[in-house]
Write a protein that holds these residues in place. Structure first.
Motif, PDB file in Angstrom:
ATOM      1  N   CYS A 261       0.833  -1.206   0.000  1.00 40.39           N
ATOM      2  CA  CYS A 261       0.000   0.000   0.000  1.00 40.39           C
ATOM      3  C   CYS A 261       0.868   1.257   0.000  1.00 40.39           C
ATOM      4  CB  CYS A 261      -0.923   0.006   1.216  1.00 40.39           C
ATOM      5  SG  CYS A 261      -2.248  -1.231   1.163  1.00 40.39           S
ATOM      6  N   LYS A 262       0.256   2.366  -0.412  1.00 41.11           N
ATOM      7  CA  LYS A 262       1.004   3.612  -0.517  1.00 41.11           C
ATOM      8  C   LYS A 262       1.399   4.168   0.850  1.00 41.11           C
ATOM      9  CE  LYS A 262      -1.193   4.845  -4.901  1.00 41.11           C
ATOM     10  NZ  LYS A 262      -2.034   5.816  -5.637  1.00 41.11           N
ATOM     11  N   ASN A 263       0.587   3.881   1.870  1.00 42.31           N
ATOM     12  CA  ASN A 263       0.910   4.366   3.206  1.00 42.31           C
ATOM     13  C   ASN A 263       0.252   3.478   4.252  1.00 42.31           C
ATOM     14  OD1 ASN A 263      -1.864   5.405   3.652  1.00 42.31           O
ATOM     15  ND2 ASN A 263      -1.267   6.935   2.121  1.00 42.31           N
ATOM     16  N   LEU A 264       0.579   3.739   5.512  1.00 45.96           N
ATOM     17  CA  LEU A 264       0.097   2.929   6.624  1.00 45.96           C
ATOM     18  C   LEU A 264      -1.421   3.000   6.755  1.00 45.96           C
ATOM     19  CD1 LEU A 264       0.507   1.213   9.174  1.00 45.96           C
ATOM     20  CD2 LEU A 264       1.050   3.330  10.417  1.00 45.96           C
ATOM     21  N   GLY A 265      -1.995   4.172   6.557  1.00 49.10           N
ATOM     22  CA  GLY A 265      -3.439   4.323   6.696  1.00 49.10           C
ATOM     23  C   GLY A 265      -4.211   3.440   5.738  1.00 49.10           C
ATOM     24  N   GLN A 266      -3.747   3.347   4.492  1.00 48.52           N
ATOM     25  CA  GLN A 266      -4.419   2.505   3.517  1.00 48.52           C
ATOM     26  C   GLN A 266      -4.281   1.028   3.873  1.00 48.52           C
ATOM     27  OE1 GLN A 266      -3.411   3.353  -0.534  1.00 48.52           O
ATOM     28  NE2 GLN A 266      -4.151   5.466  -0.434  1.00 48.52           N
ATOM     29  N   ALA A 267      -3.111   0.646   4.361  1.00 51.34           N
ATOM     30  CA  ALA A 267      -2.919  -0.747   4.762  1.00 51.34           C
ATOM     31  C   ALA A 267      -3.860  -1.108   5.906  1.00 51.34           C
ATOM     32  CB  ALA A 267      -1.464  -0.973   5.177  1.00 51.34           C
ATOM     33  N   ARG A 268      -4.041  -0.190   6.844  1.00 52.75           N
ATOM     34  CA  ARG A 268      -4.942  -0.448   7.967  1.00 52.75           C
ATOM     35  C   ARG A 268      -6.381  -0.610   7.498  1.00 52.75           C
ATOM     36  NH1 ARG A 268      -2.170   3.885  12.231  1.00 52.75           N
ATOM     37  NH2 ARG A 268      -0.771   2.364  13.232  1.00 52.75           N
ATOM     38  N   LYS A 269      -6.811   0.218   6.558  1.00 54.49           N
ATOM     39  CA  LYS A 269      -8.173   0.083   6.043  1.00 54.49           C
ATOM     40  C   LYS A 269      -8.378  -1.280   5.402  1.00 54.49           C
ATOM     41  CE  LYS A 269      -8.374   3.894   3.552  1.00 54.49           C
ATOM     42  NZ  LYS A 269      -8.924   4.945   2.651  1.00 54.49           N
ATOM     43  N   GLY A 270      -7.391  -1.742   4.646  1.00 55.46           N
ATOM     44  CA  GLY A 270      -7.507  -3.018   3.963  1.00 55.46           C
ATOM     45  C   GLY A 270      -7.663  -4.186   4.925  1.00 55.46           C
ATOM     46  N   ILE A 271      -6.809  -4.248   5.956  1.00 52.51           N
ATOM     47  CA  ILE A 271      -6.849  -5.398   6.865  1.00 52.51           C
ATOM     48  C   ILE A 271      -8.107  -5.387   7.720  1.00 52.51           C
ATOM     49  CG2 ILE A 271      -5.400  -4.194   8.563  1.00 52.51           C
ATOM     50  CD1 ILE A 271      -5.622  -7.999   7.943  1.00 52.51           C
ATOM     51  N   ILE A 272      -8.562  -4.207   8.167  1.00 52.93           N
ATOM     52  CA  ILE A 272      -9.755  -4.153   9.014  1.00 52.93           C
ATOM     53  C   ILE A 272     -11.003  -4.524   8.229  1.00 52.93           C
ATOM     54  CG2 ILE A 272     -11.265  -2.599  10.315  1.00 52.93           C
ATOM     55  CD1 ILE A 272      -8.729  -1.118  11.245  1.00 52.93           C
ATOM     56  N   LEU A 273     -11.159  -3.953   7.048  1.00 55.37           N
ATOM     57  CA  LEU A 273     -12.352  -4.256   6.244  1.00 55.37           C
ATOM     58  C   LEU A 273     -12.389  -5.715   5.812  1.00 55.37           C
ATOM     59  CD1 LEU A 273     -12.726  -1.062   4.015  1.00 55.37           C
ATOM     60  CD2 LEU A 273     -14.207  -1.820   5.869  1.00 55.37           C
ATOM     61  N   SER A 274     -11.231  -6.329   5.643  1.00 53.33           N
ATOM     62  CA  SER A 274     -11.211  -7.731   5.205  1.00 53.33           C
ATOM     63  C   SER A 274     -11.911  -8.629   6.212  1.00 53.33           C
ATOM     64  CB  SER A 274      -9.768  -8.199   4.990  1.00 53.33           C
ATOM     65  OG  SER A 274      -9.062  -8.304   6.223  1.00 53.33           O
ATOM     66  N   GLY A 275     -11.833  -8.269   7.503  1.00 51.70           N
ATOM     67  CA  GLY A 275     -12.493  -9.081   8.519  1.00 51.70           C
ATOM     68  C   GLY A 275     -13.997  -9.027   8.422  1.00 51.70           C
ATOM     69  N   PHE A 276     -14.535  -7.844   8.139  1.00 49.65           N
ATOM     70  CA  PHE A 276     -15.979  -7.690   8.048  1.00 49.65           C
ATOM     71  C   PHE A 276     -16.541  -8.295   6.757  1.00 49.65           C
ATOM     72  CE2 PHE A 276     -14.747  -4.390  11.048  1.00 49.65           C
ATOM     73  CZ  PHE A 276     -15.690  -4.567  12.045  1.00 49.65           C
ATOM     74  N   ILE A 277     -15.678  -8.542   5.786  1.00 46.45           N
ATOM     75  CA  ILE A 277     -16.123  -9.206   4.555  1.00 46.45           C
ATOM     76  C   ILE A 277     -15.951 -10.715   4.672  1.00 46.45           C
ATOM     77  CG2 ILE A 277     -15.666  -9.457   2.085  1.00 46.45           C
ATOM     78  CD1 ILE A 277     -14.831  -6.520   2.057  1.00 46.45           C
ATOM     79  N   SER A 278     -14.873 -11.152   5.276  1.00 48.28           N
ATOM     80  CA  SER A 278     -14.585 -12.587   5.358  1.00 48.28           C
ATOM     81  C   SER A 278     -15.626 -13.342   6.175  1.00 48.28           C
ATOM     82  CB  SER A 278     -13.192 -12.811   5.960  1.00 48.28           C
ATOM     83  OG  SER A 278     -12.194 -12.279   5.131  1.00 48.28           O
ATOM     84  N   LEU A 279     -16.173 -12.707   7.209  1.00 49.83           N
ATOM     85  CA  LEU A 279     -17.151 -13.395   8.062  1.00 49.83           C
ATOM     86  C   LEU A 279     -18.427 -13.758   7.296  1.00 49.83           C
ATOM     87  CD1 LEU A 279     -17.652 -14.470  10.895  1.00 49.83           C
ATOM     88  CD2 LEU A 279     -18.598 -12.233  11.512  1.00 49.83           C
ATOM     89  N   PRO A 280     -19.081 -12.823   6.595  1.00 45.84           N
ATOM     90  CA  PRO A 280     -20.262 -13.223   5.817  1.00 45.84           C
ATOM     91  C   PRO A 280     -19.939 -14.188   4.683  1.00 45.84           C
ATOM     92  CG  PRO A 280     -19.741 -10.896   5.452  1.00 45.84           C
ATOM     93  CD  PRO A 280     -18.912 -11.354   6.597  1.00 45.84           C
ATOM     94  N   VAL A 281     -18.714 -14.100   4.143  1.00 42.22           N
ATOM     95  CA  VAL A 281     -18.336 -15.051   3.091  1.00 42.22           C
ATOM     96  C   VAL A 281     -18.253 -16.460   3.668  1.00 42.22           C
ATOM     97  CG1 VAL A 281     -16.479 -15.746   1.541  1.00 42.22           C
ATOM     98  CG2 VAL A 281     -17.161 -13.358   1.656  1.00 42.22           C
ATOM     99  N   ALA A 282     -17.678 -16.591   4.864  1.00 42.63           N
ATOM    100  CA  ALA A 282     -17.642 -17.900   5.519  1.00 42.63           C
ATOM    101  C   ALA A 282     -19.053 -18.416   5.776  1.00 42.63           C
ATOM    102  CB  ALA A 282     -16.857 -17.805   6.826  1.00 42.63           C
ATOM    103  N   ALA A 283     -19.955 -17.505   6.191  1.00 41.79           N
ATOM    104  CA  ALA A 283     -21.350 -17.902   6.413  1.00 41.79           C
ATOM    105  C   ALA A 283     -21.986 -18.395   5.121  1.00 41.79           C
ATOM    106  CB  ALA A 283     -22.135 -16.721   6.978  1.00 41.79           C
ATOM    107  N   LEU A 284     -21.659 -17.750   4.005  1.00 41.17           N
ATOM    108  CA  LEU A 284     -22.187 -18.169   2.709  1.00 41.17           C
ATOM    109  C   LEU A 284     -21.836 -19.617   2.403  1.00 41.17           C
ATOM    110  CD1 LEU A 284     -23.262 -17.727  -0.236  1.00 41.17           C
ATOM    111  CD2 LEU A 284     -20.994 -16.809  -0.782  1.00 41.17           C
ATOM    112  N   PHE A 285     -20.578 -19.981   2.606  1.00 40.14           N
ATOM    113  CA  PHE A 285     -20.153 -21.334   2.252  1.00 40.14           C
ATOM    114  C   PHE A 285     -20.616 -22.368   3.271  1.00 40.14           C
ATOM    115  CE2 PHE A 285     -17.394 -18.834  -0.476  1.00 40.14           C
ATOM    116  CZ  PHE A 285     -17.444 -19.575  -1.650  1.00 40.14           C
ATOM    117  N   LEU A 286     -20.784 -21.956   4.526  1.00 40.73           N
ATOM    118  CA  LEU A 286     -21.380 -22.864   5.499  1.00 40.73           C
ATOM    119  C   LEU A 286     -22.827 -23.166   5.130  1.00 40.73           C
ATOM    120  CD1 LEU A 286     -19.983 -21.363   8.829  1.00 40.73           C
ATOM    121  CD2 LEU A 286     -19.527 -23.669   7.980  1.00 40.73           C
ATOM    122  N   LEU A 287     -23.561 -22.132   4.702  1.00 42.92           N
ATOM    123  CA  LEU A 287     -24.956 -22.333   4.305  1.00 42.92           C
ATOM    124  C   LEU A 287     -25.064 -23.209   3.059  1.00 42.92           C
ATOM    125  CD1 LEU A 287     -26.472 -18.791   4.957  1.00 42.92           C
ATOM    126  CD2 LEU A 287     -27.001 -20.920   6.166  1.00 42.92           C
TER     127      LEU A 287
END
Length: 496
Positions: A261-287
């Protein structure tokens, strides 16, 4: 055999992925460009790549197997996983960006010294080789079930395709192809759920899932002893926190893309948002797994894949999803779901090849030989190591064909070396204590502890939930590593 339409879909997928890799390979090569993309990759692309790598073949094929055989309790780990990403964003990434690392293990060299650096890099190489071999095995098993292709040749084909574009384009090619692959396998998952809804009906899926307990998520109280119940919420959430901290914070396969990433702030946004996306994706495949159970309850299939434990034969839940793709889907949809399997597999394999080869060059080759010149030559050396790594991955994946239920096997194997890695990083980031030489003792002790407890529990010598070995190993590494007083740091003892 695939129909003409399905074949066209699969071929188009391969062509697009390879062309993206070649496109990025046309840029001027340097180690900084090859390893961290010259730190100019948009954070949204990094986010897509993080999701694609985390949701590997173990998720695409293994998670439906958990939903088919058990329930939705796997989501309990997501609570801890989301919290861990905040810790990574504000604790780990700050230290890595401050040093402008090409490899996160350079942080340990700055904090403690060379021994910690080399030991952690070797631990990463071992853990990533084992974990990626599991993922390669899972994906090859899926294609073997869907198309009847020989298991060995399927693995070789996967490795070869990933070598082409990852070897040419480096981390940029991996990130951008991962974005394409994330779109493909998420579309495939959503399509699969729609097919089950259209075939079985939501009411029937929910009724069957509710009656059999497959829709249960939270288990607040341990069933019996808290040492033995792996489905207990507190244990699952704590393990989700620790495992994600290790996987996304100390595994260069994941952190490498955050460093682009271009800077620390962008890297932080990427890792935090990935958690809120990965959880519903896991729910999708469990269903999807729950839906498959309801489907085969309504339309029994005597040809479902079986597994034998002792003298008892039962449905092999890990192979139900690929079996459905190969036998029940119409032309066109079969090609799309097949691309989903391919995308899930390749998105984890390509990043592993890039991370392993770059770590060997940055963490071992350059420091040990004292050769820091000729950056383009180092890129070609990294490509050579990438070929050797692919051969090793294929060989290990072949030996793991019957290793156990997919998703839990991946966690168990990774936990052995993650114990040592996470423990020593926590010593560096959370304390002013530690010693370069003593870290070797701490890391080996923690990993041996995890491996020993895992062996004893798998051998039924001790009755212990599968999460405990890694939790004990991380704790032991941290405690032993914290014993010595504050070390003499390289940069005026101020990096911590």
């Amino acid at each position: 055999m695939l129909s003409l339409l399905d074949s066209i879909i699969v071929i188009a997928y391969f062509v697009i992925v390879v062309l993206v890799g070649i496109r990025f390979g046309q840029e001027r090569e340097s180690m900084e460009s090859y390893v961290v993309g010259s730190r100019q990759v948009p954070w949204l692309a990094v986010l897509g790549s993080l999701i694609a790598t985390e949701i590997s073949a173990a998720t695409f094929l293994g998670t439906p197997g958990v939903g088919y055989a058990d329930n939705l309790g796997y989501l309990q780990m997501g609570v801890g996983s989301i919290l861990a990403r905040f810790a990574i964003a504000f604790l780990f990434l700050g230290a890595f960006y401050k040093l402008r690392c090409l490899s996160i293990y350079e942080y340990l060299a700055d904090r403690f010294g060379g021994s910690s650096h080399y030991t952690a890099a070797c631990f990463f190489l071992l853990s990533r080789v084992m974990a990626s071999s599991v993922r390669l095995m899972i994906a090859s098993t899926g294609l073997h079930v869907i198309l009847g292709l020989p298991f060995g040749w399927t693995m070789i084909g996967f490795a070869t395709l990933c070598l082409i574009y990852a070897g040419i384009g480096g981390i940029k090619a991996v990130i951008w192809t991962d974005c394409i692959q994330a779109i493909i396998f998420l579309s495939a998952g959503a399509t699969m759920l729609w097919v089950l809804h259209d075939t079985v009906g939501w009411s029937q899926i929910l009724e069957v899932g509710g009656e059999t307990g497959r829709l249960e998520i939270f288990q607040w109280i341990p069933d019996g002893s808290f040492w033995t119940d792996s489905n207990w919420f507190l244990l699952a959430a704590v393990f989700g926190f620790i495992n994600t901290l290790a996987m996304q914070g100390t595994d260069h396969d994941f952190t490498q893309r955050m460093l682009t990433c271009k800077n620390l702030g962008q890297a932080r946004k990427g890792i935090i948002l990935s958690g809120f996306i990965s959880l519903p994706v896991a729910a999708l495949f469990l269903l999807i797994g729950v839906g498959l159970f309801a489907y085969y309850a309504q339309f029994p299939d005597a040809s479902l894949p079986l597994k034998i434990a002792g003298e008892i034969s039962s449905v092999d839940s890990d192979k139900v999803f690929p079996h459905f793709i190969g036998t029940a889907l119409p032309n066109g949809l079969k090609g799309l779901l097949l691309c989903g399997v391919l995308a899930a597999a390749m998105s984890s394999l390509d990043s592993a090849l890039a991370a392993l080869s770059s770590s060997i060059v940055v963490d071992l080759y350059r420091p040990l030989l004292g050769n820091t010149e000729n950056s383009q030559r180092h890129v070609w050396i990294a490509r050579g190591f990438m070929v050797l790594i692919a051969i090793v991955l294929v060989s290990i994946a072949w030996s793991l064909q019957n290793g156990g239920q997919f998703i839990w096997l991946a966690f168990k194997i990774a936990g052995v070396t993650y114990s040592g890695l996470l423990g020593v990083f926590l010593v560096g980031l959370l304390t002013n204590r530690g010693s370069d030489r003593w870290n070797l003792v701490a890391m080996l002790g923690g990993s041996v502890c995890t491996a020993t407890l895992l062996f004893l529990s798998e051998s039924k010598v001790v009755d212990l939930a599968w999460q405990w070995p890694m939790l004990f190993g991380v704790s032991l590494t941290f405690l032993v590593g914290s014993l010595p007083g504050r070390p003499l740091l390289k940069n005026n003892a101020s990096s911590s």
